[in-house]
Design a protein around this motif. Sequence first.
Motif, PDB file in Angstrom:
ATOM      1  N   PHE A 177       7.177   2.849  10.024  1.00 23.59           N
ATOM      2  CA  PHE A 177       6.836   3.153   9.019  1.00 23.59           C
ATOM      3  C   PHE A 177       6.922   2.060   8.074  1.00 23.59           C
ATOM      4  O   PHE A 177       7.709   1.426   7.666  1.00 23.59           O
ATOM      5  CB  PHE A 177       7.373   4.434   8.031  1.00 23.59           C
ATOM      6  N   PRO A 178       5.734   1.675   7.031  1.00 25.21           N
ATOM      7  CA  PRO A 178       5.813   0.711   6.081  1.00 25.21           C
ATOM      8  C   PRO A 178       6.847   0.713   5.079  1.00 25.21           C
ATOM      9  O   PRO A 178       7.040   1.761   4.579  1.00 25.21           O
ATOM     10  CB  PRO A 178       4.206   0.504   5.892  1.00 25.21           C
ATOM     11  N   PRO A 179       7.474  -0.187   4.768  1.00 28.44           N
ATOM     12  CA  PRO A 179       8.248  -0.004   3.730  1.00 28.44           C
ATOM     13  C   PRO A 179       7.479  -0.005   2.140  1.00 28.44           C
ATOM     14  O   PRO A 179       6.457  -0.276   2.189  1.00 28.44           O
ATOM     15  CB  PRO A 179       9.149  -1.619   3.512  1.00 28.44           C
ATOM     16  N   GLY A 180       8.170   0.571   1.399  1.00 35.03           N
ATOM     17  CA  GLY A 180       7.696   0.645  -0.234  1.00 35.03           C
ATOM     18  C   GLY A 180       7.359  -0.738  -0.659  1.00 35.03           C
ATOM     19  O   GLY A 180       8.114  -1.607  -0.331  1.00 35.03           O
ATOM     20  N   VAL A 181       6.792  -0.454  -1.829  1.00 35.08           N
ATOM     21  CA  VAL A 181       6.427  -1.741  -2.648  1.00 35.08           C
ATOM     22  C   VAL A 181       7.274  -1.391  -3.909  1.00 35.08           C
ATOM     23  O   VAL A 181       7.280  -0.506  -4.705  1.00 35.08           O
ATOM     24  CB  VAL A 181       4.808  -2.118  -2.807  1.00 35.08           C
ATOM     25  N   SER A 182       7.765  -2.793  -4.540  1.00 34.56           N
ATOM     26  CA  SER A 182       8.604  -2.474  -5.805  1.00 34.56           C
ATOM     27  C   SER A 182       7.578  -2.174  -6.826  1.00 34.56           C
ATOM     28  O   SER A 182       6.642  -2.916  -6.965  1.00 34.56           O
ATOM     29  CB  SER A 182       9.448  -3.607  -5.974  1.00 34.56           C
ATOM     30  N   LEU A 183       7.965  -1.287  -7.707  1.00 35.00           N
ATOM     31  CA  LEU A 183       7.345  -1.281  -8.755  1.00 35.00           C
ATOM     32  C   LEU A 183       8.109  -1.567 -10.209  1.00 35.00           C
ATOM     33  O   LEU A 183       7.522  -1.241 -11.226  1.00 35.00           O
ATOM     34  CB  LEU A 183       7.081   0.272  -9.230  1.00 35.00           C
ATOM     35  N   GLY A 184       9.176  -2.098 -10.032  1.00 41.55           N
ATOM     36  CA  GLY A 184      10.151  -2.668 -11.099  1.00 41.55           C
ATOM     37  C   GLY A 184      11.414  -2.239 -10.783  1.00 41.55           C
ATOM     38  O   GLY A 184      11.915  -1.771  -9.438  1.00 41.55           O
ATOM     39  N   ASN A 185      12.216  -2.277 -11.745  1.00 38.59           N
ATOM     40  CA  ASN A 185      13.665  -2.097 -11.543  1.00 38.59           C
ATOM     41  C   ASN A 185      13.669  -0.585 -11.140  1.00 38.59           C
ATOM     42  O   ASN A 185      13.447   0.467 -11.802  1.00 38.59           O
ATOM     43  CB  ASN A 185      14.526  -1.851 -12.880  1.00 38.59           C
ATOM     44  N   ARG A 186      14.528  -0.593 -10.084  1.00 41.58           N
ATOM     45  CA  ARG A 186      14.912   0.790  -9.251  1.00 41.58           C
ATOM     46  C   ARG A 186      13.794   1.748  -9.019  1.00 41.58           C
ATOM     47  O   ARG A 186      13.718   3.024  -8.975  1.00 41.58           O
ATOM     48  CB  ARG A 186      16.039   1.382  -9.669  1.00 41.58           C
ATOM     49  N   SER A 187      12.337   1.127  -8.974  1.00 44.10           N
ATOM     50  CA  SER A 187      11.231   1.871  -8.673  1.00 44.10           C
ATOM     51  C   SER A 187      10.560   1.527  -7.349  1.00 44.10           C
ATOM     52  O   SER A 187      10.247   0.365  -7.494  1.00 44.10           O
ATOM     53  CB  SER A 187      10.500   1.985  -9.943  1.00 44.10           C
ATOM     54  N   VAL A 188      10.182   2.336  -6.567  1.00 42.65           N
ATOM     55  CA  VAL A 188       9.230   2.015  -5.340  1.00 42.65           C
ATOM     56  C   VAL A 188       8.268   2.900  -5.267  1.00 42.65           C
ATOM     57  O   VAL A 188       8.451   4.233  -5.664  1.00 42.65           O
ATOM     58  CB  VAL A 188      10.122   1.928  -4.325  1.00 42.65           C
ATOM     59  N   GLY A 189       7.102   2.621  -4.525  1.00 42.51           N
ATOM     60  CA  GLY A 189       6.105   3.384  -4.173  1.00 42.51           C
ATOM     61  C   GLY A 189       5.562   2.911  -2.879  1.00 42.51           C
ATOM     62  O   GLY A 189       5.878   1.911  -2.430  1.00 42.51           O
ATOM     63  N   TRP A 190       4.653   3.903  -2.546  1.00 42.36           N
ATOM     64  CA  TRP A 190       4.004   3.519  -1.145  1.00 42.36           C
ATOM     65  C   TRP A 190       2.496   3.619  -1.431  1.00 42.36           C
ATOM     66  O   TRP A 190       1.927   4.129  -2.391  1.00 42.36           O
ATOM     67  CB  TRP A 190       4.114   4.411  -0.208  1.00 42.36           C
ATOM     68  N   LEU A 191       1.731   2.523  -0.886  1.00 38.05           N
ATOM     69  CA  LEU A 191       0.114   2.576  -0.724  1.00 38.05           C
ATOM     70  C   LEU A 191      -0.214   3.825   0.049  1.00 38.05           C
ATOM     71  O   LEU A 191      -0.108   3.887   1.062  1.00 38.05           O
ATOM     72  CB  LEU A 191      -0.221   1.267  -0.198  1.00 38.05           C
ATOM     73  N   ALA A 192      -1.005   4.363  -0.753  1.00 35.26           N
ATOM     74  CA  ALA A 192      -1.654   5.699  -0.200  1.00 35.26           C
ATOM     75  C   ALA A 192      -2.574   5.388   1.210  1.00 35.26           C
ATOM     76  O   ALA A 192      -2.424   6.123   2.143  1.00 35.26           O
ATOM     77  CB  ALA A 192      -2.426   6.486  -1.196  1.00 35.26           C
ATOM     78  N   HIS A 193      -3.130   4.195   1.102  1.00 33.30           N
ATOM     79  CA  HIS A 193      -3.938   4.112   2.450  1.00 33.30           C
ATOM     80  C   HIS A 193      -3.115   3.951   3.662  1.00 33.30           C
ATOM     81  O   HIS A 193      -3.474   4.088   4.835  1.00 33.30           O
ATOM     82  CB  HIS A 193      -5.073   2.825   2.164  1.00 33.30           C
ATOM     83  N   GLU A 194      -1.858   3.247   3.276  1.00 30.18           N
ATOM     84  CA  GLU A 194      -0.911   2.806   4.511  1.00 30.18           C
ATOM     85  C   GLU A 194      -0.343   4.393   5.015  1.00 30.18           C
ATOM     86  O   GLU A 194      -0.144   4.251   6.150  1.00 30.18           O
ATOM     87  CB  GLU A 194       0.206   2.137   3.931  1.00 30.18           C
ATOM     88  N   VAL A 195      -0.007   5.083   4.161  1.00 31.15           N
ATOM     89  CA  VAL A 195       0.447   6.316   4.474  1.00 31.15           C
ATOM     90  C   VAL A 195      -0.567   7.105   5.252  1.00 31.15           C
ATOM     91  O   VAL A 195      -0.448   7.731   6.264  1.00 31.15           O
ATOM     92  CB  VAL A 195       0.945   7.282   3.285  1.00 31.15           C
ATOM     93  N   ASP A 196      -1.757   7.211   4.777  1.00 33.57           N
ATOM     94  CA  ASP A 196      -2.936   7.721   5.535  1.00 33.57           C
ATOM     95  C   ASP A 196      -3.199   7.044   6.887  1.00 33.57           C
ATOM     96  O   ASP A 196      -3.342   7.809   8.075  1.00 33.57           O
ATOM     97  CB  ASP A 196      -4.321   7.451   4.956  1.00 33.57           C
ATOM     98  N   THR A 197      -3.042   5.673   6.861  1.00 30.33           N
ATOM     99  CA  THR A 197      -3.087   5.224   8.240  1.00 30.33           C
ATOM    100  C   THR A 197      -1.967   5.649   9.220  1.00 30.33           C
ATOM    101  O   THR A 197      -2.126   5.659  10.246  1.00 30.33           O
ATOM    102  CB  THR A 197      -3.080   3.676   8.224  1.00 30.33           C
ATOM    103  N   MET A 198      -0.737   5.646   8.698  1.00 28.75           N
ATOM    104  CA  MET A 198       0.430   6.264   9.552  1.00 28.75           C
ATOM    105  C   MET A 198       0.162   7.673   9.981  1.00 28.75           C
ATOM    106  O   MET A 198       0.454   8.060  11.129  1.00 28.75           O
ATOM    107  CB  MET A 198       1.731   6.005   8.693  1.00 28.75           C
TER     108      MET A 198
END
Length: 85
Positions: free
Chosen positions: A35-56
């Motif tokens: 599963f692709p790792p999340g992307v940093s959104l700042g201090n102690r914050s992470v999110g996932w790219l929705a199109h990557e979640v769709d692909t998985m």
Amino acid sequence: MPEHHPIRIERKPAVLNRTGMSHATLYRRISEGLFPPGVSLGNRSVGWLAHEVDTMLNAFASGKTTEELQAVVKLLVEKRQTLAN
């Protein structure tokens, strides 16, 4: 020509809800390259790219093997470099 997706970030609760995974399973799959790792959104914050979640989700549904899933994840992470272009 690179494929462009609208950039939409999903936070962990949304990813867990969409995938049906637990927190532990999500991070285990990330560490195994499934599963692709999340992307940093700042201090102690992470999110996932929705199109990557769709692909998985599509890859899981199509019954891809472990090796195929790892290849999909690798390609998705490599494609992140083209998002800013």
